[in-house]
Design an enzyme around this catalytic site. Structure first.
Site, mmCIF file in Angstrom:
data_model
loop_
_atom_site.group_PDB
_atom_site.id
_atom_site.type_symbol
_atom_site.label_atom_id
_atom_site.label_comp_id
_atom_site.label_asym_id
_atom_site.label_seq_id
_atom_site.Cartn_x
_atom_site.Cartn_y
_atom_site.Cartn_z
ATOM 1 N NE ARG A 93 -5.936 -10.388 6.624
ATOM 2 C CZ ARG A 93 -5.767 -10.889 5.399
ATOM 3 N NH1 ARG A 93 -4.708 -11.645 5.129
ATOM 4 N NH2 ARG A 93 -6.626 -10.613 4.445
ATOM 5 C CB THR B 36 -0.900 -0.001 1.246
ATOM 6 O OG1 THR B 36 -1.767 -1.137 1.201
ATOM 7 C CG2 THR B 36 -1.707 1.286 1.353
ATOM 8 C CG ASP C 235 2.382 -10.174 7.444
ATOM 9 O OD1 ASP C 235 2.344 -9.901 6.229
ATOM 10 O OD2 ASP C 235 1.627 -10.988 7.985
HETATM 11 O O1 F6P Z 1 0.011 -9.672 4.805
HETATM 12 C C1 F6P Z 1 -0.966 -10.179 5.671
HETATM 13 C C2 F6P Z 1 -1.289 -11.602 5.298
HETATM 14 O O2 F6P Z 1 -2.239 -12.097 6.196
HETATM 15 C C3 F6P Z 1 -0.088 -12.521 5.278
HETATM 16 O O3 F6P Z 1 0.339 -12.894 6.574
HETATM 17 C C4 F6P Z 1 -0.629 -13.652 4.448
HETATM 18 O O4 F6P Z 1 0.385 -14.439 3.837
HETATM 19 C C5 F6P Z 1 -1.428 -12.908 3.378
HETATM 20 O O5 F6P Z 1 -1.823 -11.672 3.983
HETATM 21 C C6 F6P Z 1 -2.656 -13.648 2.915
HETATM 22 O O6 F6P Z 1 -3.196 -12.888 1.841
HETATM 23 P P1 F6P Z 1 -4.720 -13.160 1.340
HETATM 24 O O7 F6P Z 1 -5.641 -12.580 2.382
HETATM 25 O O8 F6P Z 1 -4.776 -12.428 0.021
HETATM 26 O O9 F6P Z 1 -4.871 -14.639 1.220
#
Ligand code: F6P
Length: 356
Positions: free
Chosen positions: A283, A120, A142
């Site tokens: 997340r 970003t 991360d």
């Molecule tokens: O960058 C944050 C993150 O959760 C990473 O730890 C992970 O590898 C990636 O995003 C997963 O991306 P997506 O949500 O596109 O699968």
């Protein structure tokens, strides 16, 4: 109360990249701080995509952000990559960056707050160099963004991973098993290292320290000889086998290293082993108090920077203070775990194996 006819200067805010707990707390702080300083706020939808074509935004007032502080996710939604995934081609007649800059100007934004990680802020820096009034806010679970000691979202991911490790201890002990937990982090090991220490893991495998699975098996058998019939292994999704590469489940999508370690440990030790992949649980959900406070500080600081005429920078945490740093400091590389850091040495001092 402001006169409905009176137009106040406008600040834009957008959320971009993978979501993280705390995004809504930043939005809330931006809107409340902006309102108190006499600005209107436009919430740009779906990350930078909302600046392409017909602008997509929502005017946000303090009433609109009530109840957002504990709410995970982002009310503005987000996009990972989209039109801005690759390097900019200024010769492209559909150049998304040029479209975004024009929209920023058409909307009359005196500032645009870009909440996101390394990808970003890379987009934000290009727009800043083109003349857009950008202030970045560092976000990612991360914690790999340079220029800041801490990104919001990381503490909440740690909470999720540590709770999972605590739970795995009881089932591992009950079944004399090896339990392997794969955590996120892309190509750095901050989540694995910190949750491994917090959760009392016996083995921590991170990208910054390539591992030999035979050494991990030796640690499992050493514990067995010492009377510990179970073992907890935390592995970062980007961890690498010595002399090899990271494991991908699809192009550009890390995944699978946990199951590989699990299968190899069953083969090498003869013990039962099981793998748990935490994935997007790290997340989701409500941000921890630490992340709520950090996100709030970042949101307020971003508006105050714009009010002070500071753009082209990113708010950042340095020791205990929130400051602003040039956007250039937040891009081009990721902040990795240093193998000789005190956190790694602490883990080693407690007998944790890094598989080497
Ligand atoms: O960058 C944050 C993150 O959760 C990473 O730890 C992970 O590898 C990636 O995003 C997963 O991306 P997506 O949500 O596109 O699968």
């Amino acid at each position: 109360m402001t006169n409905a006819m009176e137009s106040r200067p406008r600040i834009g805010v957008l959320t971009s990249g993978g979501d993280a707990p705390g995004l809504n707390a930043v939005i809330r702080a931006v809107v409340k701080t902006a309102d108190s300083r006499g600005y209107d706020v436009l919430g740009i939808e779906d990350g930078f995509e909302g600046l392409i074509g017909t602008p997509r935004y929502t005017v946000l007032t303090p009433r609109d952000v009530r109840g957002l502080l504990p709410l995970g996710g982002t009310i503005l939604r987000t996009t990972n990559k989209g039109h801005f995934g690759g390097p900019r081609n200024p010769a492209d007649p559909q150049d998304p960056y040029a479209q975004a800059l024009q929209t920023i100007r058409d909307l009359g934004l005196v500032g645009l707050i870009t909440i996101g990680g390394e990808g970003t802020q890379t987009i934000a820096l290009e727009l800043s160099r083109m003349g857009a009034p950008i202030v970045g806010v560092p976000k990612t679970i991360d914690n790999d963004l340079p220029g800041t000691d801490r990104t919001f979202g990381f503490d909440t991911a740690l909470q999720v991973a540590t709770d999972a490790i605590d739970r795995l201890h009881t089932t591992a002990a009950s079944h004399n098993r090896v339990m392997v937990v794969e955590v996120m982090g892309r190509h750095v090991g901050w989540i694995a290292l910190h949750s491994g220490i917090a959760g009392g893991a016996d083995v921590i495998l991170i990208p910054e320290i390539p591992f030999d699975v035979e050494k991990v098996a030796a640690k499992v058998l050493e514990r067995e000889r010492d009377g510990h019939t179970f073992c907890i292994v935390v592995v970062a999704e980007g961890a690498m086998i010595r002399g090899g590469n990271a494991v991908y489940r699809a192009a550009g999508k890390l995944g699978g290293i946990g199951q590989y370690v699990t299968d190899e440990l069953e083969r090498l030790t003869g013990k039962e082993a099981r793998c748990v992949v935490l994935g997007h649980l790290q997340r989701g959900g409500s941000p921890t108090p630490y992340d709520r406070i950090l996100a709030t500080r970042y949101g307020a600081a971003a508006v105050n920077a714009i009010h002070d005429g500071i753009t082209g920078e990113m708010v950042a945490l340095r020791a205990q203070d929130v400051v602003t740093v040039p956007l250039e400091e937040a891009v081009g590389h990721v902040k990795t775990v240093r193998p000789h850091s005190d956190q790694v040495r602490t883990a080693r001092s407690l007998g944790v194996s890094f598989g080497e």
